[in-house]
Design a protein around this motif. Structure first.
Motif, PDB file in Angstrom:
ATOM      1  N   GLY A  55       0.840  -1.196   0.000  1.00 33.06           N
ATOM      2  CA  GLY A  55       0.000   0.000   0.000  1.00 33.06           C
ATOM      3  C   GLY A  55       0.870   1.238   0.000  1.00 33.06           C
ATOM      4  O   GLY A  55       1.887   1.296  -0.680  1.00 33.06           O
ATOM      5  N   GLY A  56       0.523   2.201   0.788  1.00 32.11           N
ATOM      6  CA  GLY A  56       1.315   3.425   0.875  1.00 32.11           C
ATOM      7  C   GLY A  56       1.032   4.373  -0.273  1.00 32.11           C
ATOM      8  O   GLY A  56       0.425   3.998  -1.279  1.00 32.11           O
ATOM      9  N   VAL A  81      -0.334 -13.343   0.260  1.00 30.90           N
ATOM     10  CA  VAL A  81      -1.328 -12.294   0.458  1.00 30.90           C
ATOM     11  C   VAL A  81      -0.684 -10.953   0.137  1.00 30.90           C
ATOM     12  O   VAL A  81       0.388 -10.637   0.666  1.00 30.90           O
ATOM     13  N   VAL A  82      -1.307 -10.185  -0.736  1.00 31.04           N
ATOM     14  CA  VAL A  82      -0.840  -8.833  -1.034  1.00 31.04           C
ATOM     15  C   VAL A  82      -1.805  -7.850  -0.386  1.00 31.04           C
ATOM     16  O   VAL A  82      -3.004  -7.879  -0.661  1.00 31.04           O
ATOM     17  N   VAL A  83      -1.260  -6.994   0.476  1.00 33.20           N
ATOM     18  CA  VAL A  83      -2.063  -5.990   1.163  1.00 33.20           C
ATOM     19  C   VAL A  83      -1.892  -4.666   0.427  1.00 33.20           C
ATOM     20  O   VAL A  83      -0.814  -4.072   0.440  1.00 33.20           O
ATOM     21  N   GLY A  84      -2.948  -4.239  -0.240  1.00 29.07           N
ATOM     22  CA  GLY A  84      -2.886  -3.015  -1.021  1.00 29.07           C
ATOM     23  C   GLY A  84      -3.941  -3.048  -2.100  1.00 29.07           C
ATOM     24  O   GLY A  84      -4.689  -4.025  -2.228  1.00 29.07           O
ATOM     25  N   PRO A  85      -4.035  -1.990  -2.902  1.00 30.76           N
ATOM     26  CA  PRO A  85      -5.016  -1.975  -3.978  1.00 30.76           C
ATOM     27  C   PRO A  85      -4.716  -3.065  -5.008  1.00 30.76           C
ATOM     28  O   PRO A  85      -3.561  -3.341  -5.311  1.00 30.76           O
ATOM     29  N   ARG A  86      -5.754  -3.677  -5.515  1.00 28.12           N
ATOM     30  CA  ARG A  86      -5.597  -4.737  -6.519  1.00 28.12           C
ATOM     31  C   ARG A  86      -4.974  -4.160  -7.792  1.00 28.12           C
ATOM     32  O   ARG A  86      -5.418  -3.137  -8.306  1.00 28.12           O
ATOM     33  N   ASP A 136      -3.297  -7.759 -13.915  1.00 25.19           N
ATOM     34  CA  ASP A 136      -2.268  -8.663 -14.449  1.00 25.19           C
ATOM     35  C   ASP A 136      -1.329  -9.208 -13.384  1.00 25.19           C
ATOM     36  O   ASP A 136      -0.217  -9.636 -13.702  1.00 25.19           O
ATOM     37  N   VAL A 137      -1.727  -9.173 -12.128  1.00 26.06           N
ATOM     38  CA  VAL A 137      -0.972  -9.818 -11.045  1.00 26.06           C
ATOM     39  C   VAL A 137      -1.840 -10.955 -10.543  1.00 26.06           C
ATOM     40  O   VAL A 137      -2.914 -10.720  -9.978  1.00 26.06           O
ATOM     41  N   HIS A 138      -1.378 -12.185 -10.753  1.00 26.31           N
ATOM     42  CA  HIS A 138      -2.207 -13.356 -10.514  1.00 26.31           C
ATOM     43  C   HIS A 138      -1.577 -14.268  -9.453  1.00 26.31           C
ATOM     44  O   HIS A 138      -0.412 -14.113  -9.101  1.00 26.31           O
ATOM     45  N   GLY A 139      -2.374 -15.206  -8.967  1.00 30.30           N
ATOM     46  CA  GLY A 139      -1.869 -16.216  -8.039  1.00 30.30           C
ATOM     47  C   GLY A 139      -1.673 -15.724  -6.620  1.00 30.30           C
ATOM     48  O   GLY A 139      -0.935 -16.342  -5.850  1.00 30.30           O
ATOM     49  N   VAL A 140      -2.314 -14.593  -6.265  1.00 31.95           N
ATOM     50  CA  VAL A 140      -2.195 -14.055  -4.916  1.00 31.95           C
ATOM     51  C   VAL A 140      -3.592 -13.791  -4.370  1.00 31.95           C
ATOM     52  O   VAL A 140      -4.577 -13.753  -5.115  1.00 31.95           O
ATOM     53  N   ARG A 141      -3.668 -13.593  -3.063  1.00 32.65           N
ATOM     54  CA  ARG A 141      -4.910 -13.164  -2.418  1.00 32.65           C
ATOM     55  C   ARG A 141      -4.757 -11.693  -2.055  1.00 32.65           C
ATOM     56  O   ARG A 141      -3.727 -11.284  -1.518  1.00 32.65           O
ATOM     57  N   TRP A 142      -5.768 -10.918  -2.361  1.00 32.26           N
ATOM     58  CA  TRP A 142      -5.723  -9.476  -2.126  1.00 32.26           C
ATOM     59  C   TRP A 142      -6.536  -9.104  -0.885  1.00 32.26           C
ATOM     60  O   TRP A 142      -7.590  -9.670  -0.626  1.00 32.26           O
ATOM     61  N   THR A 143      -6.031  -8.122  -0.150  1.00 32.71           N
ATOM     62  CA  THR A 143      -6.790  -7.559   0.960  1.00 32.71           C
ATOM     63  C   THR A 143      -6.321  -6.133   1.169  1.00 32.71           C
ATOM     64  O   THR A 143      -5.339  -5.690   0.565  1.00 32.71           O
ATOM     65  N   ARG A 144      -7.029  -5.388   2.009  1.00 36.15           N
ATOM     66  CA  ARG A 144      -6.653  -4.006   2.310  1.00 36.15           C
ATOM     67  C   ARG A 144      -6.570  -3.821   3.817  1.00 36.15           C
ATOM     68  O   ARG A 144      -7.299  -4.446   4.578  1.00 36.15           O
ATOM     69  N   GLU A 145      -5.678  -2.948   4.232  1.00 31.42           N
ATOM     70  CA  GLU A 145      -5.608  -2.569   5.635  1.00 31.42           C
ATOM     71  C   GLU A 145      -6.804  -1.685   5.973  1.00 31.42           C
ATOM     72  O   GLU A 145      -7.428  -1.099   5.080  1.00 31.42           O
ATOM     73  N   GLU A 146      -7.116  -1.635   7.253  1.00 30.20           N
ATOM     74  CA  GLU A 146      -8.251  -0.824   7.711  1.00 30.20           C
ATOM     75  C   GLU A 146      -7.769   0.181   8.754  1.00 30.20           C
ATOM     76  O   GLU A 146      -7.254  -0.233   9.807  1.00 30.20           O
ATOM     77  N   PRO A 147      -7.882   1.491   8.464  1.00 29.47           N
ATOM     78  CA  PRO A 147      -8.384   2.054   7.210  1.00 29.47           C
ATOM     79  C   PRO A 147      -7.309   2.005   6.132  1.00 29.47           C
ATOM     80  O   PRO A 147      -6.125   1.864   6.450  1.00 29.47           O
ATOM     81  N   PRO A 148      -7.679   2.126   4.849  1.00 24.77           N
ATOM     82  CA  PRO A 148      -6.663   2.200   3.794  1.00 24.77           C
ATOM     83  C   PRO A 148      -5.674   3.332   4.084  1.00 24.77           C
ATOM     84  O   PRO A 148      -6.076   4.441   4.449  1.00 24.77           O
ATOM     85  N   GLY A 149      -4.388   3.016   3.994  1.00 26.21           N
ATOM     86  CA  GLY A 149      -3.368   3.992   4.350  1.00 26.21           C
ATOM     87  C   GLY A 149      -3.066   4.029   5.826  1.00 26.21           C
ATOM     88  O   GLY A 149      -2.373   4.937   6.300  1.00 26.21           O
ATOM     89  N   GLY A 150      -3.568   3.025   6.586  1.00 17.86           N
ATOM     90  CA  GLY A 150      -3.382   2.999   8.031  1.00 17.86           C
ATOM     91  C   GLY A 150      -1.998   2.607   8.497  1.00 17.86           C
ATOM     92  O   GLY A 150      -1.744   2.579   9.700  1.00 17.86           O
ATOM     93  N   GLY A 151      -1.092   2.291   7.571  1.00 17.02           N
ATOM     94  CA  GLY A 151       0.285   2.006   7.946  1.00 17.02           C
ATOM     95  C   GLY A 151       0.617   0.524   7.932  1.00 17.02           C
ATOM     96  O   GLY A 151      -0.257  -0.334   7.787  1.00 17.02           O
TER      97      GLY A 151
END
Length: 206
Positions: free
Chosen positions: A28-29, A64-69, A72-87
């Motif tokens: 993220g970031g 697991v990739v934490v950040g915006p989807r 063309d990036v495949h084979g991973v699980r996506w999620t976001r921190e709460e709140p987005p940009g929370g560090g």
């Protein structure tokens, strides 16, 4: 582009590591010092920075990739921190929610020097004490790469999932990663060459 690399699972010099592990990439970031560009998608030597971190985790399952989807990036699980940009601590908490392996490798999404060998050495250091000195006590909670100046790279390490999860505060947003993790028992793994190199400013790009 498929970001996940193919290759043998990293492990110790004795052979592939038999115990499965998960991977988390903190991607993220806002890259303010780079004008707000999507830093993990910067191309360095024909590969994006995110792809380099994912290649280093070729033996991990899940990743697991934490950040915006990203497309063309495949084979991973996506999620976001709460709140987005929370560090990064909030990002770790979000990533750990999708991890059920006993060990997890955590990488930043802006590393230009990380390789599968780095991940293998971190995992080896995490388990070495019990393997070589079983009477010396428990293994460390984590193993972290240390740069040439002696600084621990907190987003370049292998961890006991339970210990890492227990260290995360109930309200993780805004907490400093170093303060959260510094109380754990950590094995330092010296970096070789530019293994600890990341990209913070335009001057860090080769």
């Amino acid at each position: 582009m498929t970001a996940r690399g193919a290759g043998a699972s990293p492990g110790s010099a004795a052979g592939p590591d038999p115990e499965p592990y998960a991977g988390i990439v903190v991607a993220g970031g806002q890259a303010r010092r780079l004008g707000g560009v999507d830093k993990p998608m910067l191309d360095v030597g024909g590969r994006t920075l995110l792809a380099r971190s994912l290649d280093a985790l070729s033996g991990a399952d899940p990743v697991v990739v934490v950040g915006p989807r990203r497309p063309d990036v495949h084979g991973v699980r996506w999620t976001r921190e709460e709140p987005p940009g929370g560090g990064p601590v909030a990002a770790l908490a979000a990533g750990l929610a999708l991890v059920d392996r006993p060990r997890v490798v955590v990488l930043a999404g802006d590393l230009r020097g990380v390789t599968p060998d780095v991940v293998g050495r971190l995992l080896d250091a995490l388990d070495r004490q019990a393997r070589e000195h079983p009477a010396a006590g428990p293994d460390p909670d984590g193993a972290v790469l240390v740069d040439a100046a002696g600084r621990r790279q907190w987003l370049l390490g292998a961890w006991r999932t339970a210990a890492l999860r227990a260290a995360i505060p109930a309200a993780p947003a805004g907490h400093a990663l170093r303060r959260v993790l510094n109380g754990l028992t950590i094995a330092d793994v010296p970096a070789r060459g530019d293994e600890a190199a990341d990209v913070d400013t335009a001057g860090d790009l080769p």
